[in-house]
Design a protein around this motif. Structure first.
Motif, PDB file in Angstrom:
ATOM      1  N   HIS A 107       0.834  -1.205   0.000  1.00 35.61           N
ATOM      2  CA  HIS A 107       0.000   0.000   0.000  1.00 35.61           C
ATOM      3  C   HIS A 107       0.866   1.252   0.000  1.00 35.61           C
ATOM      4  CE1 HIS A 107       0.962  -0.775   4.192  1.00 35.61           C
ATOM      5  NE2 HIS A 107       0.812   0.513   4.424  1.00 35.61           N
ATOM      6  N   ASP A 155       0.807   4.854   2.026  1.00 31.82           N
ATOM      7  CA  ASP A 155       0.150   5.307   3.253  1.00 31.82           C
ATOM      8  C   ASP A 155      -0.891   6.381   2.985  1.00 31.82           C
ATOM      9  OD1 ASP A 155       1.357   3.593   5.078  1.00 31.82           O
ATOM     10  OD2 ASP A 155       3.135   4.859   5.256  1.00 31.82           O
ATOM     11  N   HIS A 211       4.621  -0.422   0.105  1.00 31.41           N
ATOM     12  CA  HIS A 211       5.298  -1.182   1.158  1.00 31.41           C
ATOM     13  C   HIS A 211       4.292  -2.037   1.901  1.00 31.41           C
ATOM     14  CE1 HIS A 211       3.558   2.253   3.181  1.00 31.41           C
ATOM     15  NE2 HIS A 211       3.553   1.521   4.273  1.00 31.41           N
ATOM     16  N   ARG A 248       7.423   5.946  14.028  1.00 32.44           N
ATOM     17  CA  ARG A 248       6.975   6.338  12.680  1.00 32.44           C
ATOM     18  C   ARG A 248       6.610   7.818  12.652  1.00 32.44           C
ATOM     19  NH1 ARG A 248       1.760   6.561  10.058  1.00 32.44           N
ATOM     20  NH2 ARG A 248       1.599   5.298   8.171  1.00 32.44           N
TER      21      ARG A 248
END
Ligand SMILES: [Fe+2]
Length: 268
Positions: A100, A102, A250, A264
């Motif tokens: 996908h 993000d 990813h 993150r």
């Protein structure tokens, strides 16, 4: 001094940036990193082990930080989200199972870059899998390139990947937000290089004729999952990886019976 060098990731997916110390970042190195990101889509910077302040400062040097609507931030660093996998977790990892890009279900304000730092890395598992939209676009047959040239995709937060997110939200006590949906061109251009933007984890349909939608959607999803476009990145503690969501897809890999912690940050 600027002695940084780069070496390509497997299958030419992304680039390692070598001889770079982010604890001592020079001003012109930020624009170098951005150039490398534009060209390769994802950068791997080994064993940096930054404290949260330095980590967040580095992210800020690349752009405007974005608060992620689905996850809680660190207490003094609200832009740093903690992704934690515990040994008792049985479900599939957050973001796992489907390639996908993000937050492709957001319209204008979707973050361009995602950055992770490895905080606790299990032995021999927990790789992140990257697929290059640049490389996969280049290898498309001309006929498909022509068909998708101006096509838009419909991307939804309730797409196939949402299962992993709902489990995570339930655990952290966050109530699942409303479904978000957006349309984007499935071919993007980054500094003159075309890239596939199909986020298989969120893609609901491609707005071409109904028959071709299903056919081409399946074709493209199979295509970006081919081994020749994939690099399964093995983490070391302290590694920093930044990717451009316009050109890189990813997913997390399967992890079992271990602790894995990542920090993150998303950047506009
Ligand atoms: Fe993700």
């Amino acid at each position: 001094m600027n002695n940084i060098s780069i070496s390509p990731g497997k299958n030419n997916v992304g680039a390692y940036v070598n001889d770079l110390d982010l604890n001592d970042l020079k001003e012109n190195q930020t624009s170098l990193i951005k150039d490398i990101l534009n060209k390769y889509g994802v950068v791997f910077i080994k064993k940096q082990n930054l404290d949260s302040k330095t980590y967040q400062n580095f992210a800020q040097s690349l752009g405007q930080l974005v608060e992620y609507p689905r996850l809680k931030g660190l207490e003094n660093y609200p832009f740093i989200n903690v992704l934690e996998r515990k040994p008792t977790d049985k479900s599939i990892a957050f973001g796992g199972s489907f390639l996908h890009q993000d937050t492709s279900y957001l319209d204008k304000d979707r973050p361009r870059y995602t950055m992770l730092m490895g905080i606790e890395i299990p032995d021999n598992q927990g790789n992140t899998i990257f697929s290059s939209g640049f490389n996969s676009y280049k290898k498309l047959p001309e006929e498909i390139k022509r068909k998708i040239k101006n096509a838009k995709g419909v991307f939804s937060s309730a797409g196939p990947i949402s299962k992993t997110r709902r489990e995570l939200e339930a655990r952290s006590g966050i109530k699942s937000a409303r479904v978000m949906e957006a349309e984007h061109s499935i071919v993007h251009e980054v500094n003159g290089q075309k890239s596939l933007y199909i986020s298989p984890g969120h893609l609901m349909k491609i707005k071409i004729s109904e028959k071709e939608d299903k056919e081409i959607k399946k074709y493209l999803i199979d295509h970006v999952n081919k081994d020749e476009f994939i690099f399964s990145y093995k983490w070391d503690k302290g590694d920093i990886v930044v990717w451009d969501n316009l050109s890189i897809m990813h997913k997390a890999s399967e992890v079992k019976n271990c602790t894995r912690v990542m920090h993150r940050i998303t950047i506009k």
